[in-house]
Design a protein around this motif. Structure first.
Motif, PDB file in Angstrom:
ATOM      1  N   MET A  86       0.910  -1.345  -0.132  1.00 33.94           N
ATOM      2  CA  MET A  86       0.169  -0.232  -0.098  1.00 33.94           C
ATOM      3  C   MET A  86       0.806   1.310   0.112  1.00 33.94           C
ATOM      4  O   MET A  86       1.682   1.497   0.799  1.00 33.94           O
ATOM      5  CB  MET A  86      -0.790   0.120   1.180  1.00 33.94           C
ATOM      6  N   GLN A  87       0.616   2.289  -0.952  1.00 31.60           N
ATOM      7  CA  GLN A  87       1.472   3.318  -1.033  1.00 31.60           C
ATOM      8  C   GLN A  87       1.205   3.997   0.282  1.00 31.60           C
ATOM      9  O   GLN A  87       0.289   4.406   0.623  1.00 31.60           O
ATOM     10  CB  GLN A  87       0.883   4.060  -2.209  1.00 31.60           C
ATOM     11  N   GLY A  88       2.520   4.709   0.800  1.00 29.22           N
ATOM     12  CA  GLY A  88       2.322   5.497   1.927  1.00 29.22           C
ATOM     13  C   GLY A  88       2.316   4.678   3.280  1.00 29.22           C
ATOM     14  O   GLY A  88       2.489   5.663   4.422  1.00 29.22           O
ATOM     15  N   PHE A  89       2.255   3.405   3.113  1.00 33.99           N
ATOM     16  CA  PHE A  89       1.840   2.625   4.638  1.00 33.99           C
ATOM     17  C   PHE A  89       3.175   1.646   4.716  1.00 33.99           C
ATOM     18  O   PHE A  89       3.893   1.301   3.704  1.00 33.99           O
ATOM     19  CB  PHE A  89       0.798   1.889   4.439  1.00 33.99           C
ATOM     20  N   ASP A  90       3.387   1.450   5.916  1.00 36.66           N
ATOM     21  CA  ASP A  90       4.826   0.567   6.124  1.00 36.66           C
ATOM     22  C   ASP A  90       4.922  -0.795   5.406  1.00 36.66           C
ATOM     23  O   ASP A  90       3.666  -1.398   5.667  1.00 36.66           O
ATOM     24  CB  ASP A  90       4.694   0.305   7.797  1.00 36.66           C
ATOM     25  N   LYS A  91       5.816  -1.182   4.959  1.00 40.01           N
ATOM     26  CA  LYS A  91       6.104  -2.263   4.171  1.00 40.01           C
ATOM     27  C   LYS A  91       5.526  -3.655   4.896  1.00 40.01           C
ATOM     28  O   LYS A  91       5.260  -4.539   4.254  1.00 40.01           O
ATOM     29  CB  LYS A  91       7.250  -2.531   3.287  1.00 40.01           C
ATOM     30  N   LYS A  92       5.685  -3.632   5.981  1.00 37.82           N
ATOM     31  CA  LYS A  92       5.418  -4.853   6.954  1.00 37.82           C
ATOM     32  C   LYS A  92       3.925  -5.260   6.826  1.00 37.82           C
ATOM     33  O   LYS A  92       3.675  -6.410   7.354  1.00 37.82           O
ATOM     34  CB  LYS A  92       5.772  -4.549   8.265  1.00 37.82           C
ATOM     35  N   PHE A  93       3.107  -4.085   6.462  1.00 42.95           N
ATOM     36  CA  PHE A  93       1.584  -4.555   6.418  1.00 42.95           C
ATOM     37  C   PHE A  93       1.312  -5.156   5.098  1.00 42.95           C
ATOM     38  O   PHE A  93       1.333  -4.474   4.001  1.00 42.95           O
ATOM     39  CB  PHE A  93       0.746  -3.464   6.729  1.00 42.95           C
ATOM     40  N   ARG A  94       0.765  -6.328   4.972  1.00 43.79           N
ATOM     41  CA  ARG A  94       0.381  -6.806   3.617  1.00 43.79           C
ATOM     42  C   ARG A  94      -0.785  -6.048   2.985  1.00 43.79           C
ATOM     43  O   ARG A  94      -0.793  -6.163   1.771  1.00 43.79           O
ATOM     44  CB  ARG A  94      -0.054  -8.380   3.804  1.00 43.79           C
ATOM     45  N   ASN A  95      -1.725  -5.488   3.874  1.00 42.12           N
ATOM     46  CA  ASN A  95      -2.918  -4.970   3.145  1.00 42.12           C
ATOM     47  C   ASN A  95      -3.641  -4.278   4.174  1.00 42.12           C
ATOM     48  O   ASN A  95      -3.103  -4.012   5.533  1.00 42.12           O
ATOM     49  CB  ASN A  95      -4.059  -5.879   2.537  1.00 42.12           C
ATOM     50  N   PHE A  96      -4.720  -3.591   3.908  1.00 37.70           N
ATOM     51  CA  PHE A  96      -5.159  -2.460   4.832  1.00 37.70           C
ATOM     52  C   PHE A  96      -5.716  -3.211   6.060  1.00 37.70           C
ATOM     53  O   PHE A  96      -5.708  -2.958   7.157  1.00 37.70           O
ATOM     54  CB  PHE A  96      -6.379  -1.729   4.284  1.00 37.70           C
ATOM     55  N   THR A  97      -6.439  -4.477   5.966  1.00 44.76           N
ATOM     56  CA  THR A  97      -6.876  -5.300   7.101  1.00 44.76           C
ATOM     57  C   THR A  97      -5.655  -5.457   8.134  1.00 44.76           C
ATOM     58  O   THR A  97      -5.791  -5.210   9.344  1.00 44.76           O
ATOM     59  CB  THR A  97      -7.656  -6.377   6.629  1.00 44.76           C
ATOM     60  N   ASP A  98      -4.719  -6.110   7.466  1.00 46.26           N
ATOM     61  CA  ASP A  98      -3.373  -6.387   8.204  1.00 46.26           C
ATOM     62  C   ASP A  98      -3.132  -5.052   9.041  1.00 46.26           C
ATOM     63  O   ASP A  98      -2.566  -5.411  10.297  1.00 46.26           O
ATOM     64  CB  ASP A  98      -2.239  -7.046   7.500  1.00 46.26           C
ATOM     65  N   TYR A  99      -2.970  -4.079   8.231  1.00 48.52           N
ATOM     66  CA  TYR A  99      -2.445  -2.671   9.067  1.00 48.52           C
ATOM     67  C   TYR A  99      -3.519  -2.429  10.279  1.00 48.52           C
ATOM     68  O   TYR A  99      -3.060  -2.332  11.379  1.00 48.52           O
ATOM     69  CB  TYR A  99      -2.696  -1.671   8.087  1.00 48.52           C
ATOM     70  N   ILE A 100      -4.769  -2.398  10.092  1.00 53.40           N
ATOM     71  CA  ILE A 100      -5.745  -2.185  11.367  1.00 53.40           C
ATOM     72  C   ILE A 100      -5.722  -2.995  12.477  1.00 53.40           C
ATOM     73  O   ILE A 100      -5.376  -2.672  13.390  1.00 53.40           O
ATOM     74  CB  ILE A 100      -7.246  -2.058  10.680  1.00 53.40           C
ATOM     75  N   ILE A 101      -5.701  -4.445  12.078  1.00 49.65           N
ATOM     76  CA  ILE A 101      -5.483  -5.316  13.177  1.00 49.65           C
ATOM     77  C   ILE A 101      -4.231  -5.452  13.737  1.00 49.65           C
ATOM     78  O   ILE A 101      -3.960  -5.533  15.052  1.00 49.65           O
ATOM     79  CB  ILE A 101      -5.896  -7.072  12.561  1.00 49.65           C
ATOM     80  N   GLY A 102      -3.125  -5.216  12.755  1.00 48.82           N
ATOM     81  CA  GLY A 102      -1.493  -5.274  13.449  1.00 48.82           C
ATOM     82  C   GLY A 102      -1.412  -4.185  14.261  1.00 48.82           C
ATOM     83  O   GLY A 102      -0.578  -4.262  15.252  1.00 48.82           O
ATOM     84  N   ILE A 103      -1.764  -2.795  13.953  1.00 51.59           N
ATOM     85  CA  ILE A 103      -1.525  -1.834  14.859  1.00 51.59           C
ATOM     86  C   ILE A 103      -2.090  -1.876  16.432  1.00 51.59           C
ATOM     87  O   ILE A 103      -1.820  -1.466  17.086  1.00 51.59           O
ATOM     88  CB  ILE A 103      -1.502  -0.534  14.249  1.00 51.59           C
ATOM     89  N   ALA A 122     -14.975   0.417  15.615  1.00 47.96           N
ATOM     90  CA  ALA A 122     -13.953   1.432  15.444  1.00 47.96           C
ATOM     91  C   ALA A 122     -14.048   2.039  14.167  1.00 47.96           C
ATOM     92  O   ALA A 122     -13.529   1.110  13.182  1.00 47.96           O
ATOM     93  CB  ALA A 122     -12.605   1.721  15.863  1.00 47.96           C
ATOM     94  N   ASP A 123     -14.547   3.085  13.336  1.00 50.15           N
ATOM     95  CA  ASP A 123     -14.696   3.687  12.266  1.00 50.15           C
ATOM     96  C   ASP A 123     -13.156   4.393  12.356  1.00 50.15           C
ATOM     97  O   ASP A 123     -13.491   5.471  12.601  1.00 50.15           O
ATOM     98  CB  ASP A 123     -15.602   4.344  11.545  1.00 50.15           C
ATOM     99  N   CYS A 124     -12.366   4.178  11.545  1.00 50.42           N
ATOM    100  CA  CYS A 124     -10.949   5.104  11.618  1.00 50.42           C
ATOM    101  C   CYS A 124     -10.668   5.238   9.862  1.00 50.42           C
ATOM    102  O   CYS A 124     -10.743   4.593   9.147  1.00 50.42           O
ATOM    103  CB  CYS A 124      -9.794   4.098  12.052  1.00 50.42           C
ATOM    104  N   HIS A 125     -10.159   6.587   9.682  1.00 54.35           N
ATOM    105  CA  HIS A 125      -9.577   6.851   8.494  1.00 54.35           C
ATOM    106  C   HIS A 125      -8.100   7.135   8.604  1.00 54.35           C
ATOM    107  O   HIS A 125      -7.277   7.571   9.520  1.00 54.35           O
ATOM    108  CB  HIS A 125     -10.136   8.300   8.194  1.00 54.35           C
ATOM    109  N   ALA A 126      -7.642   6.398   7.886  1.00 53.25           N
ATOM    110  CA  ALA A 126      -6.000   6.082   7.585  1.00 53.25           C
ATOM    111  C   ALA A 126      -5.522   6.683   6.182  1.00 53.25           C
ATOM    112  O   ALA A 126      -5.975   6.280   5.290  1.00 53.25           O
ATOM    113  CB  ALA A 126      -5.589   5.083   7.971  1.00 53.25           C
ATOM    114  N   LYS A 127      -4.454   7.391   6.392  1.00 51.35           N
ATOM    115  CA  LYS A 127      -3.715   7.805   5.064  1.00 51.35           C
ATOM    116  C   LYS A 127      -2.014   8.092   5.531  1.00 51.35           C
ATOM    117  O   LYS A 127      -1.825   8.346   6.652  1.00 51.35           O
ATOM    118  CB  LYS A 127      -4.314   9.135   4.492  1.00 51.35           C
ATOM    119  N   ASN A 128      -1.383   7.540   4.465  1.00 52.38           N
ATOM    120  CA  ASN A 128       0.152   7.652   4.879  1.00 52.38           C
ATOM    121  C   ASN A 128       0.420   7.208   6.441  1.00 52.38           C
ATOM    122  O   ASN A 128       1.427   7.826   7.199  1.00 52.38           O
ATOM    123  CB  ASN A 128       0.614   9.115   4.883  1.00 52.38           C
ATOM    124  N   ASN A 129       0.147   6.024   6.565  1.00 52.07           N
ATOM    125  CA  ASN A 129       0.407   5.115   7.684  1.00 52.07           C
ATOM    126  C   ASN A 129      -0.194   5.897   8.999  1.00 52.07           C
ATOM    127  O   ASN A 129       0.312   5.462   9.981  1.00 52.07           O
ATOM    128  CB  ASN A 129       1.836   5.049   7.801  1.00 52.07           C
TER     129      ASN A 129
END
Length: 334
Positions: A2-19, A118-125
């Motif tokens: 995902m552009q602008g997000f840490d490379k360790k996250f496979r996708n947006f779902t992984d980002y939300i659950i991971g953080i 939780a509804d969360c808006h994310a951009k650039n990590n």
């Protein structure tokens, strides 16, 4: 990637659950300085918090009271793109032991299970806008307190009617960076239409759209089943606020591999508590309800509905304690 997000996250779902796990279970509270924007706006039914330092303070207080808290990500329903910004509706099943004294009173040692959406808006990590609903009623009921009594005790703790923290009201909202309304997926539109029908007192929509074997999860940690359970809940809510204005603020749906079609709708009811129903005897007080509903669709189990799709699972949350707090602050009955 995902552009602008840490490379360790496979996708947006992984980002939300991971953080979420990194912050709460791995004790990475300092990462909130990285994952949450400095001026993030967090709207919850009980208050609005602006700035990640306030979020960090609240997180520390919660972890002190519930040090073994786990946040089990049940689903992430999302829309948007990394380039324009992404909105997730993240449903969590939380387990925790009430180990230390805190906002919920003296430590009881009781083990709790409750949900959060939780509804969360994310951009650039970074997350920079949030709408958060915790099933406070499920928490306090498991601690042996009714939502009404908890709201009353909270008002007293906060200094009484004049000094108590005021629950969220739309006229006090703070405009944030996310102004989207969702996506045009058919499942989000379908859920939006169903909720609108129910709020227009078209309760005949329930046996039409809910599966006979539906699993339903409602505030206060209530689990019920079938169209009958949906009818009891939605009729009880609407009859408490028969003249309140219903509004959909965000709706989206998704079709993902290995998942049923899903939808998430954030909605509100704003008006007067002038009917008998879910909240008992009418008080005439103005109330604003922030709600979020998740559903999973599937084929009807009844042959008479073959070829259509029904609601097989529904998760609806609002904060009963915040509603009672508005009622009590309005009538001064503490």
């Amino acid at each position: 990637m995902m552009q602008g997000f840490d490379k360790k996250f496979r996708n947006f779902t992984d980002y939300i659950i991971g953080i979420t796990k990194e912050i709460w279970e791995d004790r990475g509270l300092a990462t909130l300085n990285h994952y949450y924007a400095p001026n993030i706006i967090v709207r919850a039914p009980n208050a609005i918090v602006q700035g990640n330092q306030g979020v960090i303070a609240a997180t520390m207080a919660t972890l002190n009271e519930f040090p073994d808290r786990r946040l089990l990500g049940e689903d992430v329903i999302w829309c948007g793109t990394p380039e324009t910004g992404m909105l997730s509706s993240h449903r969590i099943l939380s387990t925790a032991t009430h180990t230390h004294d805190g906002v919920y009173g003296k430590a009881t040692g009781k083990q709790l299970t409750y949900r959060i959406i939780a509804d969360c808006h994310a951009k650039n990590n970074q997350i920079d806008d949030e709408w958060l609903i915790r099933d406070q009623a499920a928490i306090v009921r498991q601690l042996g307190v009714t939502p009404e009594d908890y709201a009353r005790e909270l008002i007293i703790k906060e200094g009484g009617l004049e000094q108590a923290v005021k629950p969220y009201l739309p006229e006090n909202d703070i405009a944030g960076p996310y102004q989207g309304k969702g996506n045009d997926n058919e499942w989000g539109a379908r859920l939006g239409d169903i909720l609108t029908s129910l709020m227009q007192a078209e309760f005949s929509a329930i046996p039409k759209y809910y599966d006979r074997a539906a699993n339903l999860f409602y505030p206060s940690g209530v689990t019920t089943y079938s169209a009958d359970g949906a009818d009891r809940f939605w009729l009880g809510v609407r009859s408490s606020f028969p003249n309140a204005t219903f509004q959909i603020h965000h709706q989206m749906g998704r079709d993902d591999a290995l998942m049923p079609p899903r939808a998430a709708v954030r909605w509100s009811l704003d008006g007067t508590h002038d009917g008998y129903g879910y909240f008992g005897k009418p008080t005439g007080q103005r109330v604003h309800i922030m709600g979020i509903t998740h559903v999973e669709f599937g084929a009807f189990t009844s042959e008479s509905h073959s070829g259509n799709a029904s609601i097989r699972r529904e998760y609806t949350l609002f904060d009963e304690t915040a509603i009672w707090k508005q009622i009590l602050l309005g009538n001064g009955n503490i």
